[in-house]
Design an enzyme around this catalytic site. Sequence first.
Site, PDB file in Angstrom:
ATOM      1  N   SER A 126       0.865  -1.185   0.000  1.00 30.06           N
ATOM      2  CA  SER A 126       0.000   0.000   0.000  1.00 30.06           C
ATOM      3  C   SER A 126       0.898   1.231   0.000  1.00 30.06           C
ATOM      4  O   SER A 126       1.696   1.408   0.922  1.00 30.06           O
ATOM      5  CB  SER A 126      -0.907   0.008   1.231  1.00 30.06           C
ATOM      6  OG  SER A 126      -1.815  -1.063   1.182  1.00 30.06           O
ATOM      7  N   LYS A 200      -7.011   1.667  -3.454  1.00 29.00           N
ATOM      8  CA  LYS A 200      -6.717   1.169  -2.105  1.00 29.00           C
ATOM      9  C   LYS A 200      -6.961   2.254  -1.066  1.00 29.00           C
ATOM     10  O   LYS A 200      -7.472   1.982   0.033  1.00 29.00           O
ATOM     11  CB  LYS A 200      -5.268   0.684  -2.029  1.00 29.00           C
ATOM     12  CG  LYS A 200      -4.830   0.207  -0.630  1.00 29.00           C
ATOM     13  CD  LYS A 200      -5.700  -0.942  -0.121  1.00 29.00           C
ATOM     14  CE  LYS A 200      -5.382  -1.320   1.323  1.00 29.00           C
ATOM     15  NZ  LYS A 200      -4.172  -2.117   1.477  1.00 29.00           N
ATOM     16  N   LYS A 268      -1.132   5.357   8.264  1.00 31.18           N
ATOM     17  CA  LYS A 268      -0.334   5.706   7.078  1.00 31.18           C
ATOM     18  C   LYS A 268      -1.232   5.837   5.848  1.00 31.18           C
ATOM     19  O   LYS A 268      -1.110   6.787   5.070  1.00 31.18           O
ATOM     20  CB  LYS A 268       0.743   4.638   6.867  1.00 31.18           C
ATOM     21  CG  LYS A 268       1.623   4.840   5.642  1.00 31.18           C
ATOM     22  CD  LYS A 268       1.210   3.952   4.479  1.00 31.18           C
ATOM     23  CE  LYS A 268       1.355   2.472   4.809  1.00 31.18           C
ATOM     24  NZ  LYS A 268       0.980   1.611   3.643  1.00 31.18           N
TER      25      LYS A 268
END
Length: 322
Positions: A126, A200, A268
């Site tokens: 990711s 994502k 994050k």
Amino acid sequence: MRPETLAYDRDCGLAITKRDTSPGGQEIMSKQFDVAVLGTGLMGVPMARNLLKSGLSVTAWNRTLDKAKPLVAEGATVTDTAALAIADADIIVTMLSDGYATGALLADAAFCEHLKPGMIWIDMSSAKPEHAREQSAQLARMGISHLDAPVSGGTRGAEAATLAIMVGGDKDVLEQVKPILSAMGQPVHVGPSGSGQLCKLANQTIVAVTISAVAEATLLAQQGGADPMALRSALKGGFADSVILQQHGERMSEGNFAPGGLCKFQLKDLDNTLEEARSLGIELPNTQSVRDRFKYLIDEMAGAELDHSALYLELKKRNKMS
């Protein structure tokens, strides 16, 4: 001759097939596909395991070597360095912490010496969409194809090979490696380079906001005297039902926050989402709010290594219940 493509053979598993298009030509199995898996943490190990089950030759590497070693008993080769892992690879699959970790590999001269034209790099980490686009362009100059293919589904999805795989990049490249991705989940092409990472981020926004809603519903039910397990059963199949309600709602009511998806990675991803939103000139108020709560959980409650369902603990503290 057309480009090499993947096929499945009962005896040797996933392999490269050369198709001879001349009159009377036939398909010729040339060799088994060699895959390097870089990053064998909570997600990477079960993903590599499913590649092995599909008949692929897998070489694995992880910065903490002990995390990769269990794969040896299942037929993988484990190397001390990432450079050695890709030395004989046709396909590189990365499942690292973020785009910076992937970029660190590309900044390593010893690693880059083993990169060869014709390789395909599938980055399932990711990362920021801009990192995916930059790395794709860098690899293209070396004659290497790149797909950004982050996943959703957590460790359970990784173990069951049911991950949602969001793929950005050249659709023809995806078709070449679709059997590899299908061994880990369900790949869907979502657009050009960087689009996988963008989807994502959208996924993580939905996940985080839904975790927040499930936490509030669970606390409301518990404090009001309802059985949270009965609540989840009652809502099953209705509009409010979701994997997050069933899996993370259970975690919350049981107090089980052993990591599947880490809070630090959720934060994050939310930071990356908000950065991308700012670049597009849009506001995401729910995302900002839940991001700040995860930040508090990590900084003030030492929750970085807990499962992201532990946002429930932040909610309890907010209500002076812990």
